[in-house]
Scaffold this active site. Structure first.
Site, mmCIF file in Angstrom:
data_model
loop_
_atom_site.group_PDB
_atom_site.id
_atom_site.type_symbol
_atom_site.label_atom_id
_atom_site.label_comp_id
_atom_site.label_asym_id
_atom_site.label_seq_id
_atom_site.Cartn_x
_atom_site.Cartn_y
_atom_site.Cartn_z
ATOM 1 N N SER A 105 34.438 6.721 26.738
ATOM 2 C CA SER A 105 34.599 7.781 26.045
ATOM 3 C C SER A 105 33.391 8.502 25.430
ATOM 4 O O SER A 105 33.702 9.538 24.708
ATOM 5 C CB SER A 105 35.519 7.499 24.546
ATOM 6 N N HIS A 155 48.955 9.405 19.438
ATOM 7 C CA HIS A 155 48.293 9.993 18.565
ATOM 8 C C HIS A 155 48.912 11.267 17.893
ATOM 9 O O HIS A 155 48.666 11.595 16.964
ATOM 10 C CB HIS A 155 46.784 10.651 18.760
ATOM 11 N N CYS A 172 41.075 10.165 21.313
ATOM 12 C CA CYS A 172 42.578 10.039 21.932
ATOM 13 C C CYS A 172 42.339 10.646 23.442
ATOM 14 O O CYS A 172 41.675 11.606 23.999
ATOM 15 C CB CYS A 172 43.346 11.315 21.628
#
Lengths: 639, 379
Positions: free
Chosen positions: A327, A370, A383
């Site tokens: 991420s 989410h 997300c």
């Protein structure tokens, strides 16, 4: 029988004439040789006879002092200490085995050393000195010196030997030196005469190898009187060589050793970079090793232990280790989308916990989803579905191009061993290397830093610094050579939209400072040192399983990148903990500790930490203070 | 004497040839080789091993080779000249690709009992081939540009291959020997004058260009030139040999320090004391008297060769003999100039004296041709 040719008479006249001319010229030359010989042996004889007597005077090489290496504050990182060794000239020794045996009674030699000495002696040219015992104690040396009459060809010698006082702190950056070997011939271009010095030491790894030519210096000579046995009687004249150039690093030793201690027990790497100059303030790979072992000539069991350790101490994970950035790559994707205009920061994308792409279902890490996610929230809560959608809209070429602008997938020019280029994949790359067409699923995977994307901790720090400044900051590890400052990696403005950058920085700020952020538990309380970061978890295997239930080798890598302070970024930090589990749990606290330590320059006050952590942090600080490397004192290894 | 007036005498056949061998030349060769045995015995500290004994065996082999070659009619060897040259070029090419190299430069083929250096073989083959070429070429055409170009190519092909090894010294020797052969054959003065002035101009340019933008050689080449011109500037590497060699030689004085009494060569101050630098030991131990005597022996060899060449009316024989003599001369002239500090240090042995196989066997082969020419000359 063969008769002379038709023009024989004419030809023979020609040959006779020319033959006599050449013969005459040759005779003249011989006369010249005779005169020269007479001149040297009669006229100049006395002079040469004098020189011949003086020929007990021999010219010896003075090995140059190797340049030292300092950290940014002048702390010694590599130095030269006197070391004593015993050499032997086989021809002068005569009965080598006998002399060795006598020597072994005076000096403590291990069977291994004895074996090596004998092998070296049998391989060496008869008239060159061979090192029989290296780094012997002063006592040993004096015993040999007293007994030289009984040890023909043996000489005690004083030399300088490399020492790395900070033990493992700099092993991966500075590297080490070792005796010149045939294998170095292609790599190192050293003057022939230096290589005649027994076991002459050259850089083998890291900066020692990269700056070999500058660090080495030039040899000097001395004229000494020797007796027929070759023993030095006295020194007559000395022409000093040129010592090697000193090199200063950008690394801060305090920070480096703090991080070394903080990472102990993990297989991990961390990089701290100055946002303004690109200076690497710390560059740590854990676990580490003691380079002094290599200088002495590492033993086989010791070396095997280093090679077979599953935590891999030898490679410099900070620059040559590459990992899927997970991420932490999301800033790249979102910036690429913002710059390409395929998303508006305010626009929301609905995350139901997964996204169907080309008949495959791609999951968000949060199975429940989410809900509606805008740019800010997508980064803060990491997300995945939001980025799947961005990948579909923006395309891999845009994303990879942005990755390279931010310093990923390119090889940074550092004088360290094996700097990795990482990978920012493109369609063309896949065709060339994998011989397969790019599919949309590849883009989706790449958007969250999985799949083919690879980055080193160094590159991640560069990315953070570039996001923080908007300039193409480049890493630098050499601060100055011989007192001459090296150019900094300040970099030019990258021409990115300042608004887009601000959105991303604010979202990163939220990651560590908003209650919903993935790194909120590792926040910094003190306002002046707030950091903006991003967590990452990169999968080592594809199936999603609980990290605690699988063996260490299969657990996820934990990553964290950040810059701080948020308002006026000074440093960029990256941390990768191999198989550490989640980025927020395993990497973020380390990055937070490093950031505080770097900004304070010493142990930060406990008030900077969240109150519930303070007790734990306090004991951790005490423990690390004890564990940090102190330079060992100057004692010789054997004495 | 015209061709028609020429009376044909028979050349000796069978064992009678032995009587026609030029015995003084053979004895001179043996005498020089004996000097070598003596010196090798001395530098080994008064021992036949490791150098003197194998050297004696090798000289015996060399002598046998000379004898065998001498028994075969010289015109057979002339007919073989092209083959010998072609073979040598092929061997040079072969070592270029498959050869073993040591010390960076020398390349050889390992025959088991000895290491054959094709560049050594080339020294004789080139002389032989050029002699055969000029034997074939009518005298009138000798200076015609086209017929001058052919031998130039014949010389430059092997010289280029040897230069690529890289062995600049031997390449220059080949070119020098080849050029001398052309001179013997009667190529016009003007060609040599032109080449000499060009070479002089090039040398001038090389030195003038130093330190400018159009510098011709690399810096380390210049460093080597410096070392040669002033050995003291680099007392450790190449300069070291020269300085030590001169000291050993000069300290010999008139009569030397006596057999096996040379201190310099004994104390290992002098490297390669048994090969290229053996003359310094001789000069140190036997002084000017010894060194001059060896020089005299060499001179006598040349005198015999020139007289053999000039008394022969067969063009190939004359040229071949002069060529061998020139090659021999170049060997010791370069070696002695080198040890006396008059020429750069290049790896050239002292003929018949230095320890080593290739050069000795090749030279004895060459003298075999000289003897054959002498035995089979038209009478």
């Amino acid at each position: 029988m063969r008769r002379p040719g038709r023009d024989s008479a004419q030809s023979q006249r020609l040959i006779t004439r020319r033959g006599l001319i050449v013969g005459g010229a040759q005779a003249l030359f011989m006369g010249g040789l005779a005169l020269r010989m007479r001149y040297m042996q009669v006229e100049q004889a006395d002079e040469f006879r004098l020189l011949a007597d003086e020929n007990r005077i021999s010219i010896r090489l003075l090995p140059p002092t190797r340049g030292r290496i300092f950290d940014r504050n002048g702390v010694t990182v590599a130095e030269n200490v006197p070391s004593y060794r015993i050499t032997m000239v086989p021809e002068e020794a005569g009965d080598v085995d006998n002399v060795i045996a006598r020597l072994a009674q005076l000096v403590e030699l291990t069977p291994e050393e004895l074996e090596r000495a004998k092998r070296d002696l049998s391989e060496a040219r008869g008239d060159t000195a061979v090192t029989v015992a290296d780094r012997v104690s002063w006592d040993d040396i004096s015993r040999v010196a007293v007994n030289t009459p009984a040890l023909p060809g043996v000489a005690p010698e004083v030399g300088l030997s490399r020492r790395y006082p900070r033990i493992g702190d700099y092993a991966h950056i500075v590297g080490y030196v070792g005796p010149y070997s045939e294998r170095d011939r292609t790599r190192i271009d050293a003057p022939e005469q230096l290589l005649r010095i027994p076991r002459f030491q050259v850089g083998k790894f890291g900066i020692e190898a990269a700056y070999e030519n500058a660090l080495r210096g030039k040899a000097g000579t001395k004229r000494v009187e020797v007796n027929v046995r070759g023993h030095v009687m006295r020194e007559l004249e000395r022409q000093e060589g040129q010592p090697g150039t000193d090199v200063q690093l950008t690394i801060d030793s305090d920070l480096q050793s703090y991080i070394s201690a903080r990472l102990a027990g993990e297989s991990a790497a961390a990089t701290v970079m100055d946002c303004d100059t690109g200076d690497l303030l710390a560059c740590v790979s854990s676990p580490t090793f003691d380079p002094n072992l290599f200088v002495r000539g590492i033993s086989v069991p010791n070396y095997r232990e280093l090679l077979e350790n599953k935590y891999r101490p030898l490679p410099n994970k900070a620059v040559q280790g590459v990992y899927p950035p997970g991420s932490t790559f999301k800033m790249v994707t979102v910036l690429a989308a913002l710059e390409a205009g395929t998303i508006d920061p305010e626009e929301t994308i609905y995350c139901p916990g997964h996204l169907e792409v080309a008949g495959r279902r791609f999951h968000c890490w949060k199975r429940a989803g989410h809900g509606n996610v805008d740019m800010h929230r997508s980064l803060r809560e990491s997300c995945d579905v939001y980025y799947y959608e961005l990948a579909l809209r923006t395309g891999i070429e845009n994303i990879s191009a942005m990755a390279e602008r931010l310093g990923l997938g390119i090889k940074h020019d550092l004088p360290l061993t094996s700097v990795a280029a990482g990978l920012a994949p493109t369609k063309d790359w896949k065709r060339r290397v994998r011989d397969a067409e790019w599919v949309i699923g590849d883009s989706v995977n790449a958007a969250i830093g999985q799949g083919d994307v690879l980055a080193s901790p160094l590159q991640l720090a560069v990315m953070a610094a570039r996001l923080a400044t908007g300039r193409s900051v480049a890493p630098r590890v050499i601060r100055s050579i011989d007192g001459v400052e090296s150019p900094t990696g300040h970099g030019d403005d990258m021409g990115l939209n300042e608004n887009n950058l601000r959105h991303i920085r604010q979202a990163m700020y939220a990651v560590s400072n908003s209650r919903r952020g993935t790194a909120y538990s590792s926040r910094i309380i003190e306002d002046a040192f707030r950091m903006a970061g991003k967590t990452g978890t990169s999968q080592v295997r594809s199936a999603v399983v609980d990290n605690n239930s699988v063996p260490w080798e299969q657990r996820d890598h934990a990553l964290f990148v950040n810059f701080a302070p948020f308002d006026a970024p000074k440093i960029a930090v990256s941390v990768v903990v191999e198989h550490g589990g989640g980025g927020s749990r395993a990497a973020a606290p380390i990055a937070r500790d490093i950031t505080l330590q770097a900004l304070y320059g010493e142990d930060p006050p406990l008030s900077a930490y969240p109150s519930k952590d303070r007790r734990r942090i306090q004991s951790q600080q005490e423990e690390l203070r004890r564990a940090r490397t102190r330079p060992n004192d100057g004692r010789s290894d054997r004495a | 004497m015209s061709y028609l007036e020429y009376t044909v005498k028979t050349t000796p056949t069978g064992l009678r040839k032995v009587l026609y061998l030029n015995w003084p030349l053979a004895i001179l060769l043996a005498a020089i080789a004996s000097v070598g045995f003596l010196m090798l015995y001395s530098v080994a500290g008064g021992s036949f091993s490791p150098w003197a004994e194998p050297q004696i065996k090798r000289f015996a082999l060399g002598f046998a080779i000379m004898f065998t070659v001498a028994m075969v009619p010289i015109w057979f060897w002339r007919n073989m000249a092209g083959v010998a040259y072609g073979l040598s070029v092929l061997l040079l090419l072969a070592v270029e690709f498959f050869g073993t190299s040591a010390g960076g430069a020398q390349r050889w083929i390992d025959l088991g009992f000895m290491r054959l250096q094709p560049s050594e073989l080339m020294k004789i083959s080139l002389v032989m081939f050029l002699a055969a070429y000029y034997d074939w070429l009518p005298v009138k055409k000798t200076s015609h540009p086209l017929w001058v170009l052919v031998p130039v190519v014949i010389i430059l092909v092997p010289a280029g291959l040897v230069f690529a090894q890289p062995d600049l010294g031997t390449a220059l020797l080949l070119m020098l020997a080849g050029a001398t052969m052309m001179f013997f054959a009667g190529v016009h003065w003007a060609y040599f004058a032109a080449v000499f002035s060009m070479a002089a101009g090039l040398i001038f340019a090389v030195f003038q260009s130093r330190g400018t933008d159009w510098q011709i050689l690399r810096n380390y080449h210049y460093d080597r030139l410096d070392t040669f011109l002033d050995p003291a500037s680099d007392p450790l590497d190449k300069g070291y040999h020269i300085t030590q060699s001169k000291i050993a030689l000069g300290s010999g004085g008139w009569t030397g320090k006596g057999f096996m009494q040379g201190t310099q060569s004994r104390l290992n101050f002098l490297p390669e004391k048994h090969t290229d630098f053996i003359f310094t030991t001789l000069a140190e131990e036997f002084g000017f008297v010894g060194g001059f005597s060896l020089l005299l022996l060499y001179t006598l060899i040349l005198v015999f060769c020139v007289s053999i060449a000039l008394s022969n009316r067969d063009r190939f024989s004359s040229l071949m003999t002069l060529g061998i003599a020139t090659t021999f001369f170049l060997f010791f002239a370069v070696n002695m100039s080198m040890v006396m500090g008059m020429a750069p240090v290049v790896g050239v042995p002292l003929p018949l004296v230095s320890y080593g196989g290739s050069a000795m066997l090749i030279l004895m082969l060459g003298f075999g041709f000289v003897q054959s020419a002498h035995i089979h000359k038209p009478r």
